[in-house]
Scaffold this motif. Structure first.
Motif, PDB file in Angstrom:
ATOM      1  N   LEU B  30       0.780  -1.192   0.026  1.00  0.00           N
ATOM      2  CA  LEU B  30      -0.011   0.075   0.052  1.00  0.00           C
ATOM      3  C   LEU B  30       0.739   1.402   0.079  1.00  0.00           C
ATOM      4  O   LEU B  30       0.517   2.318  -0.071  1.00  0.00           O
ATOM      5  CB  LEU B  30      -0.934   0.057   1.267  1.00  0.00           C
ATOM      6  CG  LEU B  30      -2.184  -0.597   1.211  1.00  0.00           C
ATOM      7  CD1 LEU B  30      -2.041  -1.885   0.443  1.00  0.00           C
ATOM      8  CD2 LEU B  30      -2.939  -0.642   2.347  1.00  0.00           C
ATOM      9  N   LYS B  31       2.170   1.184   0.058  1.00  0.00           N
ATOM     10  CA  LYS B  31       3.002   2.202   0.074  1.00  0.00           C
ATOM     11  C   LYS B  31       2.998   2.862  -1.400  1.00  0.00           C
ATOM     12  O   LYS B  31       3.664   4.025  -1.616  1.00  0.00           O
ATOM     13  CB  LYS B  31       4.514   1.831   0.408  1.00  0.00           C
ATOM     14  CG  LYS B  31       4.237   1.184   2.018  1.00  0.00           C
ATOM     15  CD  LYS B  31       5.681   0.894   2.289  1.00  0.00           C
ATOM     16  CE  LYS B  31       5.547   0.338   3.670  1.00  0.00           C
ATOM     17  NZ  LYS B  31       6.874  -0.351   4.169  1.00  0.00           N
ATOM     18  N   LYS B  32       2.613   2.031  -2.400  1.00  0.00           N
ATOM     19  CA  LYS B  32       2.731   2.604  -3.810  1.00  0.00           C
ATOM     20  C   LYS B  32       1.747   3.764  -4.127  1.00  0.00           C
ATOM     21  O   LYS B  32       0.870   4.093  -3.310  1.00  0.00           O
ATOM     22  CB  LYS B  32       2.549   1.579  -4.721  1.00  0.00           C
ATOM     23  CG  LYS B  32       3.525   0.506  -5.071  1.00  0.00           C
ATOM     24  CD  LYS B  32       3.100  -0.872  -5.723  1.00  0.00           C
ATOM     25  CE  LYS B  32       2.734  -0.401  -7.161  1.00  0.00           C
ATOM     26  NZ  LYS B  32       3.851   0.057  -7.844  1.00  0.00           N
ATOM     27  N   VAL B  33       2.043   4.583  -4.850  1.00  0.00           N
ATOM     28  CA  VAL B  33       1.268   5.925  -4.981  1.00  0.00           C
ATOM     29  C   VAL B  33       0.623   5.821  -6.243  1.00  0.00           C
ATOM     30  O   VAL B  33       0.017   6.895  -6.727  1.00  0.00           O
ATOM     31  CB  VAL B  33       2.100   7.279  -4.822  1.00  0.00           C
ATOM     32  CG1 VAL B  33       2.664   7.343  -3.218  1.00  0.00           C
ATOM     33  CG2 VAL B  33       3.357   7.232  -5.834  1.00  0.00           C
ATOM     34  N   THR B  34       0.633   4.640  -6.992  1.00  0.00           N
ATOM     35  CA  THR B  34      -0.289   4.706  -8.338  1.00  0.00           C
ATOM     36  C   THR B  34      -1.363   3.650  -8.295  1.00  0.00           C
ATOM     37  O   THR B  34      -1.418   3.346  -7.117  1.00  0.00           O
ATOM     38  CB  THR B  34       0.945   4.091  -9.321  1.00  0.00           C
ATOM     39  OG1 THR B  34       1.363   2.853  -8.797  1.00  0.00           O
ATOM     40  CG2 THR B  34       2.170   5.101  -9.479  1.00  0.00           C
ATOM     41  N   ARG B  35      -2.018   3.588  -9.203  1.00  0.00           N
ATOM     42  CA  ARG B  35      -3.115   2.519  -9.306  1.00  0.00           C
ATOM     43  C   ARG B  35      -2.750   1.231  -9.933  1.00  0.00           C
ATOM     44  O   ARG B  35      -3.610   0.634 -10.043  1.00  0.00           O
ATOM     45  CB  ARG B  35      -4.371   3.255 -10.069  1.00  0.00           C
ATOM     46  CG  ARG B  35      -5.071   4.243  -9.145  1.00  0.00           C
ATOM     47  CD  ARG B  35      -6.191   4.917 -10.157  1.00  0.00           C
ATOM     48  NE  ARG B  35      -6.891   5.950  -9.419  1.00  0.00           N
ATOM     49  CZ  ARG B  35      -8.388   5.712  -8.936  1.00  0.00           C
ATOM     50  NH1 ARG B  35      -8.687   4.593  -9.153  1.00  0.00           N
ATOM     51  NH2 ARG B  35      -8.836   6.819  -8.184  1.00  0.00           N
ATOM     52  N   HIS B  79      -6.869  -0.636  -3.246  1.00  0.00           N
ATOM     53  CA  HIS B  79      -5.711  -1.344  -3.772  1.00  0.00           C
ATOM     54  C   HIS B  79      -5.987  -3.032  -3.945  1.00  0.00           C
ATOM     55  O   HIS B  79      -5.507  -3.300  -4.790  1.00  0.00           O
ATOM     56  CB  HIS B  79      -4.328  -1.472  -2.754  1.00  0.00           C
ATOM     57  CG  HIS B  79      -4.173   0.014  -2.297  1.00  0.00           C
ATOM     58  ND1 HIS B  79      -4.911   0.893  -1.206  1.00  0.00           N
ATOM     59  CD2 HIS B  79      -3.058   0.812  -2.496  1.00  0.00           C
ATOM     60  CE1 HIS B  79      -4.373   2.010  -0.966  1.00  0.00           C
ATOM     61  NE2 HIS B  79      -3.311   2.226  -1.788  1.00  0.00           N
TER      62      HIS B  79
END
Lengths: 477, 197
Positions: B30-35, B79
């Motif tokens: 969940l640390k990613k900032v994209t979809r 997510h």
């Protein structure tokens, strides 16, 4: 016909009602954190939209933040980027932010209430399922996804499908050793993880009315673990006393007008709930989970259930898989289960009262050899209050680690995690597989049970400590 | 949002209840900032077991997930929906979905279909007996079809139309900006403000 509390708050926020469409609801307060907002801000940027009401929006950093060495750069580069992204987004869109190191930083559901932003009769949303916490004030508060976060940022509204109403009435008085956490775990075990689906639960009855705001927040917080959209408790003098004088509570004539309105926020006598559950407070006892969903709980005095005892085939299968994952066998007394780690904290039990009650159990005692105990205050304010009361000393003198505020081991997005096979007694809200770290095994407990467990090294309640010297620890621990 | 009309594909039978969003996509993803880029995180822990149904070669390329009751419980993380879509799933069938997960799925064009548990069991049997069996999820007719199974499903008309046309919720809401402004004008002054003027 009369209306329920939830229906009254809903009705006061309908912006638009049209045949064949969900109601469009106005949102009074939008809470943001770093994990579920970046893609929403991206969406705004791509479509050239702004944040409609920055004055109804507030952000903090909690999920990723470390609980030690907070003055050093964050070691995990991916976590660091996510926090930096929130900072950039808040600066660009004009949103108030309390970053790591700020006096108002903390778990988003601890921050809102302590600032006095969470008020009766408001609608509160956040990209986090535990937004249900705020229902303790008689607010209609629910967790939303990132698409909805973007929707609220852009419009300050949400189209919402209608809900059903459920009353959970807790009759009588809670026994002295039963906490709000025990009560909510028992409620979830009764109605099941899907039992609240589609419902807004209103908790009522004598036992609920006697609870402090902190305890009410613990109850409403875990409504989502029963699958409910939201949980609510009617505001009363306890609520008003908690709010009065807080930074964002109304003042002067506004306070009087607010209280007058808040007093109307009670379910009418002739209102009808779609479903009712009655719990007898006197029958409750300290409660813990044995499985991998929050509905898999029993009294601490009980044994791990036999999967064969479940009539429903999918529940039976779930119990079998849970025991395998948890490394437990049917019939094992819960009190015999030894733990490696004790975690006190989270949006469920990271408030000052929770820390006080854990400290009370630990005072003058020691954390058992081989047990690691982490105490993570829910916010910086909670931490400062605890220090003022000397609670941090009680924890450290007992051998526990006193940490900085954040979500921490509740979900292990920061370095506070269980190792594979490690077992915890945790005051958090979810015992899902791997929730606290890959292969970690979680037992959900109250702060009191957590502290007693830390002392004995196996699941225990404070009552077990008084005769600790005369009774040998159970065999096999 | 991509429109959803009808989809036909092979299926993955997931005989588990209470599949929470921590299982669908663990927190460290969940640390990613994209979809996008969540496909490798989908059911990450379970996929370490080579026998896990998603790892079976005969399930490669399957696009319909058939799961036990209470799918998507727990965290509100969207997510989870993105991970299922990034992996290639177009539809999920279960007898019961958690509310937030279901809302998220319909906003992203991942069709979540509610069928009776007895029908889910039949679908499991069909696709377990023949991994090549195709399942059709038809939103136009509101019908699920598989060899020997044809059953209708419910979805409120508003959600259905939005999915069929791939409509963007925010644009729809902003058509009513005057009504939002009117509501704002009537809000009492005691309501909380995060910014002090």
């Amino acid at each position: 016909m009369g209306r329920t509390l939830a229906e009254k708050v809903w009705d006061d926020h309908v912006v638009r009602r049209a045949e064949g469409e969900p109601d469009l609801l106005y949102i009074d307060l939008h809470l943001l954190h770093e994990v579920t907002s970046p893609q929403a801000f991206d969406g705004l940027r791509k479509s050239g939209r702004r944040v409609r009401r920055t004055d109804l929006t507030i952000a903090t950093e909690d999920h990723n933040t470390p609980t030690i060495d907070i003055d050093k750069p964050i070691a995990d580069p991916v976590s660091r980027i996510q926090l930096e992204t929130l900072r950039k987004n808040c600066a660009e869109f004009g949103v108030r932010l309390h970053p790591l190191g700020d006096r108002e930083q903390g778990v988003v559901h601890v921050v809102g209430p302590q600032l006095g932003l969470t008020q009766p009769g408001t609608t509160v949303v956040c990209g986090d399922s535990h937004t249900s916490t705020h229902g303790a004030f008689g607010a209609l508060a629910f967790g939303i996804g990132t698409s909805q976060v973007e929707h609220v940022l852009a419009t300050q509204t949400l189209p919402m499908a209608p809900f059903r109403t459920m009353a959970v009435t807790v009759r009588g008085e809670l026994p002295a050793d039963v906490t709000a956490k025990d009560l909510i775990l028992a409620i979830i075990a009764r109605i099941g993880t899907g039992g609240g689906q589609g419902y807004v639960i209103e908790y009522r009855g004598e036992a609920i009315e006697k609870l402090s705001m902190e305890a009410r927040m613990t109850i409403c917080n875990m409504s989502i673990e029963a699958g409910a959209r939201a949980g609510m408790i009617a505001p009363d003098e306890t609520t008003f006393a908690y709010l009065r004088g807080r930074d964002h509570a109304p003042t002067g004539a506004d306070w009087d007008a607010a209280v007058e309105y808040w007093r109307t926020l009670r379910t009418d006598d002739d209102a009808v709930f779609d479903h009712e559950v009655v719990i007898e407070a006197a029958e409750l006892a300290p409660f813990v989970t044995w499985g991998t969903n929050p509905g898999q709980g029993v009294p601490l005095s009980a044994a791990v259930p036999d999967p064969a005892s479940f009539a429903d085939p999918s529940e039976r299968l779930a119990a079998e898989k849970a025991l395998e994952y948890m490394g437990l066998s049917a019939g094992q007394p819960l009190r015999d289960i030894a733990v490696d780690t004790v975690f006190v904290g989270s949006c469920t039990n990271g408030r000052i009262e929770d820390l006080r009650s854990a400290a009370e159990v630990l005072r003058g005692r020691r954390v058992a050899d081989g047990v690691r105990m982490l105490v993570v205050p829910g916010s910086v304010r909670v931490a400062l209050q605890a220090v003022e009361e000397g609670l941090d000393k009680v924890f450290t003198e007992a051998g526990a680690e006193w940490r900085h505020a954040g979500c921490s081991m509740c979900l292990g997005m920061n370095p506070d995690q269980l190792k594979p096979g490690e077992r915890s007694a945790s005051t958090s809200n979810r015992n899902f597989e791997g929730r606290q770290g890959k292969g970690g095994r979680t037992h959900l407990v109250s702060p009191q049970v957590a502290a007693a467990t830390a002392v004995t090294g196996h699941l225990a309640s404070p009552a077990d400590l008084s005769d600790l010297t005369s009774v040998p620890t159970p065999a096999g621990v | 949002m991509e429109a959803f009309t009808t989809h036909t594909g092979r299926a993955v039978p997931l005989r588990r209840s209470n599949v929470d969003t921590d299982q669908i996509i663990p927190a460290h993803w969940l640390k990613k900032v994209t979809r996008d880029g969540f496909e490798d995180g989908l059911f990450e822990a379970w996929r370490r077991d080579p026998e896990f149904v998603l790892n079976r070669p005969e399930r490669a390329g399957a696009t319909v997930l058939i799961a036990g009751p209470d799918f998507g419980t727990g965290s509100s993380r969207e997510h989870a929906v993105w991970a299922l879509q990034n992996y290639g799933f177009k539809a999920v069938i279960s007898s019961r979905f958690a509310d937030i997960f279901r809302g998220n799925s319909l906003k992203n064009g991942l069709l979540t279909v509610i069928l009776d548990q007895a029908v889910v069991e039949r679908l499991w049997e069909v696709v377990e007996a023949d991994p090549g069996a195709e399942v059709t999820v038809d939103l136009v007719e509101r019908v699920v079809r598989a060899p020997g199974v044809e059953t209708s499903f419910e979805l409120d008309e508003n959600s259905r139309q939005r999915l069929l046309e791939g409509l963007d919720d925010i644009s729809l809401t902003l058509r009513h900006e005057d009504e939002i402004a009117a509501h704002e004008a009537g809000r009492p002054s005691h309501k909380p403000r995060t910014l002090v003027p």
